[in-house]
Design an enzyme around this catalytic site. Structure first.
Site, PDB file in Angstrom:
ATOM      1  N   GLU A  86       0.840  -1.200   0.000  1.00 43.41           N
ATOM      2  CA  GLU A  86       0.000   0.000   0.000  1.00 43.41           C
ATOM      3  C   GLU A  86       0.874   1.249   0.000  1.00 43.41           C
ATOM      4  O   GLU A  86       1.826   1.364   0.769  1.00 43.41           O
ATOM      5  CB  GLU A  86      -0.884  -0.020   1.252  1.00 43.41           C
ATOM      6  CG  GLU A  86      -1.782   1.182   1.432  1.00 43.41           C
ATOM      7  CD  GLU A  86      -2.635   1.082   2.694  1.00 43.41           C
ATOM      8  OE1 GLU A  86      -3.532   1.923   2.870  1.00 43.41           O
ATOM      9  OE2 GLU A  86      -2.403   0.160   3.517  1.00 43.41           O
ATOM     10  N   CYS A 138      -5.509  -3.165   2.417  1.00 43.60           N
ATOM     11  CA  CYS A 138      -5.310  -3.161   3.864  1.00 43.60           C
ATOM     12  C   CYS A 138      -6.592  -3.390   4.669  1.00 43.60           C
ATOM     13  O   CYS A 138      -7.124  -4.490   4.711  1.00 43.60           O
ATOM     14  CB  CYS A 138      -4.606  -1.868   4.261  1.00 43.60           C
ATOM     15  SG  CYS A 138      -3.843  -1.929   5.904  1.00 43.60           S
ATOM     16  N   LYS A 198      -9.386   2.519  -2.148  1.00 45.99           N
ATOM     17  CA  LYS A 198      -9.710   1.965  -0.831  1.00 45.99           C
ATOM     18  C   LYS A 198     -11.086   2.439  -0.376  1.00 45.99           C
ATOM     19  O   LYS A 198     -11.372   3.633  -0.323  1.00 45.99           O
ATOM     20  CB  LYS A 198      -8.636   2.392   0.168  1.00 45.99           C
ATOM     21  CG  LYS A 198      -8.670   1.706   1.514  1.00 45.99           C
ATOM     22  CD  LYS A 198      -7.452   2.139   2.338  1.00 45.99           C
ATOM     23  CE  LYS A 198      -7.314   1.388   3.632  1.00 45.99           C
ATOM     24  NZ  LYS A 198      -6.084   1.816   4.372  1.00 45.99           N
TER      25      LYS A 198
END
Length: 251
Positions: free
Chosen positions: A29, A132, A98
């Site tokens: 990330e 994540c 995200k």
């Protein structure tokens, strides 16, 4: 498909891709800029087809390997925590933003993505992308499985003391939703955060096929549709679902 996870710095990524002998190399990330960098994430943000994308495309093309990397994406005055999949020929195949923002680190600087399932086909496998904190939501991983994702790729910036996510939760996600998961973490330090490494590739059986330690490392594993089909025949979670019982439980 041979996949490799680069648990190391942006500067080391070209050599990792060159030496991996992998069909797909996955980096962490926000590897191109750093993650816990505050306002610099806006200063360094680029469009999905910006200069960094051009460099990554060249790297992929030169080595004949597909590449997934995290970066800050700018679009119409907004900035997203994003990952991009580049094909072995250098073409941009998919870009994911995200959707589940983690604490002030994300919420202060990024807009949440609005598309839950982003996929692309690569070497006969359906690749899905998350970032994540996203993988900590079983609904999102299950949505990928139901949409046909076979290999879920998760660039991450997991910090201590949350090693249990990499060690326990990620294998559980692979098993309960019956897909391969490649989890690519950082292993550096930024301000008060120490990233714990522990990158892994997990089979749909829950078996950890490859696991990194806490420092820079390149790990690899083979991912095949035959193994996925065999696991889904034995572990019938997807086939045995009772959606009629779950209505209203997601709100």
């Amino acid at each position: 498909m041979k996949i490799a996870v680069h648990q190391g710095s942006h500067a080391e990524l070209p050599s990792a891709v060159a030496t991996s002998d992998a069909d797909l190399v996955i980096a962490a990330e926000m590897i191109t800029t750093g993650y816990h960098i505050g306002a610099r994430s806006h200063e360094l943000a680029e469009p999905a087809d910006g200069p960094t994308s051009a460099r990554m495309s060249a790297l992929a093309r030169e080595n004949g390997a597909a590449l997934v990397y995290g970066y800050p994406e700018s679009d119409g005055g907004r900035v997203y925590n994003a990952v991009q999949l580049i094909g072995p020929d250098g073409r941009r195949l998919a870009n994911y933003r995200k959707t589940h923002l983690f604490g002030d680190i994300d919420r202060d600087w990024f807009e949440p993505g609005a598309e839950a399932v982003v996929q692309a086909d690569l070497d006969g496998l359906r690749i899905g992308l998350l970032i994540c904190y996203d993988v900590e939501f079983p609904e999102l991983v299950r949505a990928h499985a139901l949409a046909g994702t076979e290999l879920l790729v998760v660039p991450t910036a997991l910090m201590s003391p949350y090693e249990l996510v990499a060690d326990t939760l990620v294998p559980a996600r692979a098993y309960e939703s019956q897909l391969f998961v490649a989890y690519a973490n950082r292993c550096d330090t930024e301000q008060d955060l120490t990233y714990c490494g522990r990158s892994c590739v997990v089979a749909p059986t829950g078996e950890v096929l490859a696991r990194a330690g806490s420092g820079p490392e390149l790990i690899s594993a083979d991912v095949t549709r035959d193994a996925l089909v065999a696991s889904r025949l034995e572990n019938t979670h997807l086939a045995d679902r009772r959606p009629d019982l779950y209505r209203g439980l997601s709100a």
